[in-house]
Scaffold this active site. Structure first.
Site, PDB file in Angstrom:
ATOM      1  N   GLU A 189      -6.345   2.014  81.321  1.00 37.80           N
ATOM      2  CA  GLU A 189      -6.804   2.575  80.036  1.00 37.80           C
ATOM      3  C   GLU A 189      -8.148   3.290  80.193  1.00 37.80           C
ATOM      4  OE1 GLU A 189      -6.617  -0.582  77.142  1.00 37.80           O
ATOM      5  OE2 GLU A 189      -4.493  -0.968  77.531  1.00 37.80           O
ATOM      6  N   GLU A 296       1.845  -1.622  79.674  1.00 41.08           N
ATOM      7  CA  GLU A 296       1.442  -2.527  78.590  1.00 41.08           C
ATOM      8  C   GLU A 296       1.955  -1.999  77.270  1.00 41.08           C
ATOM      9  OE1 GLU A 296      -2.564  -3.884  77.791  1.00 41.08           O
ATOM     10  OE2 GLU A 296      -3.045  -3.821  79.922  1.00 41.08           O
TER      11      GLU A 296
END
Length: 372
Positions: A189, A296
């Site tokens: 991320e 995710e």
């Protein structure tokens, strides 16, 4: 003549058994089991997807540390095929506690391997040059990337942390005596602003330098040959060019992925947009002979009773995606609301069983010799 034919056949069989598996990994010295895992995941992704859950066997909703337990197993009778763990406490805490964490995590990963499952490792890396933990906290956090890359004033400290990871990785051994492969997913991320390695806190060049040094030091200096390296931004892209903005190069990445909670119910339900993003990931992996994964996702508390089939499964079956696994986030042992997989009595339990029973999804009990 018959005996000669038998001799030729046996010779061919022996030759075929002695051949090394084809290695498409960035580590040309990768262990046979690591190569086999990569190749088997690549092949499996053409018709199936493995289900994963973060911290599944370490703790769950209302429990922690129970032997051979996971909330997923309590619901469907099998652990997830992919178990997510974390290097979070490999630095930034007391040495005594770090050693304990390393030992516990080693056992967890080895147990998963011995059962026939797969481990993926995230790294919520505590800031090595300031307070604030792994999150960016204004007035506390320092932009650590420029400090720890080659030439930075904390580069030596970063090498010490990597040496700890390398030592741990090189001592992973299954019951068969072989080195245990894992999927390592550092600096995830990175396109967001919540972690200290995020886009606002380091340049593109600094991030790529960090990635390339991390891989080369573990692989080439420390002799870690059981890692599959995964690159996974959040979902802030709409084109391949945007997805690859901070990509370190094909010679530095084995798996490409994406984290996406926003499009699957957290902020909105937008399966079409999520599918387009996953197709960018999947298509790039096909083109470059990489693995792809939905690294995710999830819906906190899972209040949508049909989320597993009507949202997640529907998404995964669109656009001819080839994804090796999908992983949902953790079930906190204390919080009454912070969980992403069902447990007995949770409102989406029955729908999750339908998700489990679909031939497209694979769990740990479905895996057969994934390392062979």
């Amino acid at each position: 003549m018959k005996s000669l034919s038998l001799f030729v056949l046996l010779s061919l069989l022996m030759f075929s058994c002695s051949k090394k598996p084809t290695n498409h990994l960035i580590d040309k010295n990768a262990t046979a089991e690591t190569i086999n895992l990569f190749n088997n995941l690549k092949e499996t992704s053409k018709k199936h997807i493995l289900f994963g859950h973060q911290h599944a066997t370490e703790y769950g909703h209302g429990w922690k540390g129970d032997k051979d337990r996971s909330d997923v197993k309590s619901v469907v009778g099998s652990h997830p095929a992919v178990i997510g763990v974390d290097f979070i406490n490999f630095s930034g805490i007391s040495e005594r506690r770090t050693q304990q964490v390393m030992h516990e995590l080693k056992k967890n990963v080895e147990d998963t391997y011995n059962r026939g499952g797969i481990t993926t490792i995230a790294w919520h890396f505590n800031n090595p040059v300031s307070g604030g933990g792994f999150y960016w906290k204004d007035s506390i956090s320092k932009p650590a990337v420029k400090y720890i890359i080659p030439g930075g004033e904390a580069h030596h400290e970063y090498k010490k942390i990597l040496k700890r990871i390398g030592y741990w990785a090189n001592n992973l051994k299954g019951a068969d005596g072989k080195s245990v492969p894992v999927i390592f997913r550092p600096f995830h991320e990175f396109d967001g602003d919540w972690f200290w390695w995020g886009k606002p806190y380091c340049s593109k060049e600094e991030f790529i330098s960090l990635w390339q040094f991390t891989v080369s030091y573990l692989r080439d200096e420390l002799g870690v040959h059981n890692f599959i390296y995964a690159f996974s931004p959040d979902n802030r892209f709409t084109t391949e060019e945007e997805f690859l903005e901070r990509y370190p190069g094909d010679e530095w990445v084995d798996m490409v992925g994406m984290d996406n909670y926003a499009d699957l119910g957290r902020d909105r339900y937008d399966i079409e947009t999520a599918a387009k993003k996953l197709k960018i990931v999947s298509d790039y992996a096909k083109k470059k002979h990489k693995l792809a994964a939905f690294t995710e996702t999830g819906l906190e508390s899972i209040p949508n009773t049909t989320w597993w089939t009507d949202t997640l499964l529907q998404l995964l079956k669109t656009n001819d995606l080839e994804l090796s696994y999908v992983l949902v986030w953790r079930n906190d042992e204390n919080s009454p609301t912070h969980y992403y997989a069902p447990f007995p009595g949770q409102v989406s339990e029955e729908n999750f069983k339908a998700f489990y029973n679909d031939e497209f999804t694979l769990f740990e009990n479905d895996l057969k010799k994934i390392y062979d």
